[in-house]
Design an enzyme around this catalytic site. Structure first.
Site, PDB file in Angstrom:
ATOM      1  CG  ASP A  22      -6.661  -5.276   3.980  1.00  8.20           C
ATOM      2  OD1 ASP A  22      -5.948  -5.328   5.002  1.00  8.20           O
ATOM      3  OD2 ASP A  22      -7.863  -5.583   3.996  1.00  8.20           O
TER       4      ASP A  22
HETATM    5  C1  BGC Z   1      -8.093  -6.332   7.358  1.00  8.12           C
HETATM    6  C2  BGC Z   1      -7.978  -4.849   7.577  1.00  8.12           C
HETATM    7  C3  BGC Z   1      -7.058  -4.565   8.738  1.00  8.12           C
HETATM    8  C4  BGC Z   1      -5.708  -5.200   8.457  1.00  8.12           C
HETATM    9  C5  BGC Z   1      -4.693  -4.948   9.545  1.00  8.12           C
HETATM   10  C6  BGC Z   1      -6.732  -6.999   7.280  1.00  8.12           C
HETATM   11  O1  BGC Z   1      -6.835  -8.363   7.266  1.00  8.12           O
HETATM   12  O2  BGC Z   1      -8.822  -6.588   6.176  1.00  8.12           O
HETATM   13  O3  BGC Z   1      -9.252  -4.311   7.814  1.00  8.12           O
HETATM   14  O4  BGC Z   1      -6.926  -3.192   8.939  1.00  8.12           O
HETATM   15  O5  BGC Z   1      -5.884  -6.602   8.323  1.00  8.12           O
HETATM   16  O6  BGC Z   1      -5.023  -5.595  10.709  1.00  8.12           O
END
Ligand code: BGC
Length: 737
Positions: free
Chosen positions: A261
């Site tokens: 993530d």
């Molecule tokens: C979130 C994810 C997301 C990623 C990209 C993160 O902050 O936890 O769910 O896919 O950002 O946007």
């Protein structure tokens, strides 16, 4: 290309790659953060992936990668298209995952996935960061709307459907995209529902409760996984080989690639303090089994230096690159780097129609003392900000909440709010509709109000942002005005809920009571003694015990998407018979959380002295305009076939979701008081009885033992079949396995 051909091509490519090119291949570049120039520089270096870039900007990156990087390896583009391709303003916007889970129908999830895939692919992109397979067991968490609710089995079935939808029959099809099961694992189980903190979990608990929906993602062939922010027993998930390799690859059988993530790798240094510096973090993340590193660009230099300094084997990087290249070949990207999708399909009528049907299926009626469907009324008062607030109706992850560039965009038609749905139907039926916002769902803090009321800002850009934000200014509180508007109505529809400022990442709530003056508004309207229905347009269950008690009807729409408002109005006018069921419990109070149905039993009743043990509305609850009755439950312990007679005791056709729960009477570990193991939908005409058969599997009765192995322990079991997870809604039979 068959698997062997892919394997050979991957090895051939790998043998030509320098250490730098391998490192670059594992980097995912955030386009919106670094900008165009820097993105193109990364493309030339051979970066493996980019996120949050659309259209011509993406095309330029792809061309640069293919023509100006040494090996010309195509990049893959990822985006958060999680209830439709919502970051594109033209897209069909579906109900949120939580609202979709109210359908208890994996086919609806599959269709949402298919439509989203076509639209994302038409934008030239390859990959969505969806579905969320985390469980929503504590509604204070800001991201409850992104989950399929609290139950592992329901969440798993919906996950299976949506992954199939995204990926279609073949990953190299023009209209298929990669799915990403996230956030592996335990994100929703963070302590106190505080976003991204540590998790109260053991490996056994992880495997028993949280792995199953992710396992269904693997079963559906899910191409990628995203790691979670949290930790288990002092180990960051991002740096935990047992979670990432032993469980995910060896036990679950996952064969795709894993992306971290957002900055999970960097946060080993800056948030979790388990890595001394970036080099240490890079080694830990790579060795644990992360193949692609989202947004931590320092990883590139760090991992190269670590390999050169002998702190990490290059083979670790090779394995990550292998996983990524294999997927690129499975997608046939080398031949066809840009997906073409279905030209003209973004937001087309067929896709919007799918969003509309999903919205209808997600409407969940929880109470009706007879005022619904609305008939023989001449005037309806529709009250509440969220009755006419498309941003609240859309919820998170659309262009209105995650604008790539601007601060607050104009909502684009078509969409239908609850107010508009009532107005359209009112006009058709000759029913007068009056609307009043009543009060702000979340009043603005004084400093923001002062900014709105102050003089124009000197900086033209800042002033433009202010002007746009002012368009989204919540209404002023005016309860007397709402009461006046409602006074002469025959029925009141009060829409309450939350706004985007009250959910999403970083936005957990300690208090789930209705915010602002919404309760005062409810009481003032209730005092009019006019039939009063309350509709919830919100990201999550809110604590509404008084409303549950005294309203004449309660309808939950959550974030219903583009046609959520129309679906609510049609359901309340009786144009269709609502069949939504809750995928999550409604707490009586924030302090009662967690209150999920499949709790473990305990000595002293598991309740607070000042709060009942049961939620206001339980998992699986939901009514339509026809009651269903159950009789004659049978279960054959040899064939594992359950049968039950279900009767539509009403005078309108309707769908019932037959729910099957089990309880392990004596086990080597403490088991939930009951656990959903199957469900099926049946359509019944008025007065009709059908014998519904449900084939169970031995594994449905399994548990994860203290050795962390999934086993079926012979012995006594109870089987419950019926309308919801509530004891009084279930027939019971006992048997031995
Ligand atoms: C979130 C994810 C997301 C990623 C990209 C993160 O902050 O936890 O769910 O896919 O950002 O946007």
């Amino acid at each position: 290309m068959n698997n062997e051909a892919i394997r050979q091509q991957v090895e051939a490519l790998l043998s030509q790659m320098t250490l730098e090119e391998k490192a670059a291949q594992t980097v995912q570049v955030p386009y919106t953060v670094v900008g165009r120039e820097e993105s193109l520089r990364w493309a030339k270096l051979g970066a493996g992936s980019f996120l949050h870039v659309l259209g011509d900007d993406a095309r330029e990156v792809q061309q640069t990668a293919m023509q100006e990087s040494r090996l010309g390896i195509p990049v893959i583009f990822g985006i958060d298209a999680i209830h439709g391709h919502g970051l594109n303003q033209q897209a069909a916007i579906f109900p949120s995952q939580l609202a979709t889970a109210c359908t208890w129908d994996p086919a609806v999830a599959e269709e949402m996935g298919r439509v989203t895939a076509r639209e994302v692919a038409t934008d030239g992109l390859h990959w969505t960061f969806s579905p969320v397979c985390c469980l929503g067991r504590d509604s204070r968490w800001g991201r409850i709307d992104e989950t399929f609710g609290e139950d592992p089995y329901l969440s798993g079935e919906m996950t299976y459907g949506i992954v199939k939808g995204y990926q279609g029959d073949s990953l190299d099809a023009d209209d298929s995209i990669l799915a990403c099961a996230k956030h592996y694992i335990g994100y929703g189980e963070a302590v106190g529902a505080r976003d991204a903190v540590d998790t109260q979990m053991t490996y056994r608990k992880m495997k028993e409760v949280f792995v199953p929906p992710f396992q269904r993602a693997v079963d559906a062939g899910c191409a990628t996984f995203m790691t979670a922010y949290g930790s288990i027993d002092g180990h960051s998930f991002t740096a935990d080989p047992k979670t990432m390799k032993t469980i995910l690859r060896d036990e679950m059988g996952f064969d795709g690639f894993v992306v971290t993530d957002w900055n999970n790798c960097g946060s080993l240094v800056t948030q979790q303090f388990v890595a001394e510096d970036m080099q240490d973090a890079a080694v830990q993340a790579a060795e644990a089994g992360n193949d692609m590193i989202m947004s931590t660009l320092e990883y590139y230099d760090a991992v190269i230096t670590a390999v050169r300094a002998g702190k990490m084997q290059e083979a670790v990087l090779d394995e990550a690159v292998r996983h990524i290249l294999t997927m690129k070949l499975r997608m046939n990207l080398f031949e066809k780097p840009e997906k073409t999708g279905v030209p003209g399909c973004i937001g087309c009528e067929a896709h919007r129609d799918a969003a509309y049907r999903a919205a209808k299926r997600s409407v969940t009626m929880l109470k009706n003392s007879g005022m619904l469907p609305l008939r023989s009324v001449k005037k309806i008062a529709v009250i509440g900000q969220n009755a006419d607030d498309i941003q609240s109706q859309y919820g998170d992850w659309t262009y209105l909440t995650h604008p790539n560039a601007e601060a607050a965009r104009e909502p684009l038609r078509p969409y239908v709010t609850v107010k508009e749905g009532f107005e359209a139907l009112g006009a058709e039926k000759g029913v007068e509709i009056v609307y009043h916002p009543g009060c702000a769902v979340r009043p603005l803090p004084p400093e923001v109000l002062a900014m709105f009321e102050g003089p124009a800002l000197k900086d033209p850009v800042a002033e433009a942002v202010r002007q746009k934000a002012m368009k989204r200014r919540p209404p002023a509180d005016d309860i007397p005005g709402a009461v006046e508007a409602a006074r002469s109505a025959d029925a009141i529809v009060l829409v309450v809920g939350d706004t985007i400022d009250q959910h999403g990442e970083y936005k957990d709530r300690a208090d789930l009571a209705l915010s602002g003056q919404q309760m005062a508004l409810y009481r003032a309207l209730r005092a009019l003694n006019i039939p009063l229905a309350v509709v919830l347009v919100s990201s999550k269950p809110l604590a509404i015990p008084e409303i549950a008690d005294s309203a004449d009807a309660v309808v939950v729409a959550f974030n219903g998407g583009q046609f959520g408002g129309q679906a609510v109005a049609e359901a309340m006018f009786g144009l269709f018979n609502p069949s939504g069921r809750l995928p999550i419990s409604f707490p009586a109070h924030s302090g009662q959380l967690p209150v999920y149905y499949n709790a473990l039993p305990g000595w002293h009743g598991g309740r607070y002295m000042d709060m009942p043990r049961t939620p206001v509305y339980a998992f699986g609850e939901g009514i339509g305009y026809a009651p269903f009755t159950y009789a004659n439950l049978t279960f054959d312990a040899d064939t594992l076939l359950a049968t039950v007679d279900v009767t539509n005791a009403g005078n309108i056709a309707g769908d019932e979701v037959v729910q099957v729960y089990m309880h392990d009477v004596v086990a080597s570990v403490i088991r939930p008081v009951k656990q959903l193991i199957a469900f099926t939908r049946v359509t019944l005409q008025p007065g009709e009885t059908k014998t519904v058969s449900i084939q169970l599997k031995r594994d449905d009765f399994s548990l994860v033992n203290r050795e962390e192995k999934r086993v079926v322990e012979p012995g006594a079991f109870e089987l419950f079949v019926g309308h919801s997870s509530k004891d009084e809604d279930l027939l019971k039979t006992e048997f031995r396995l």
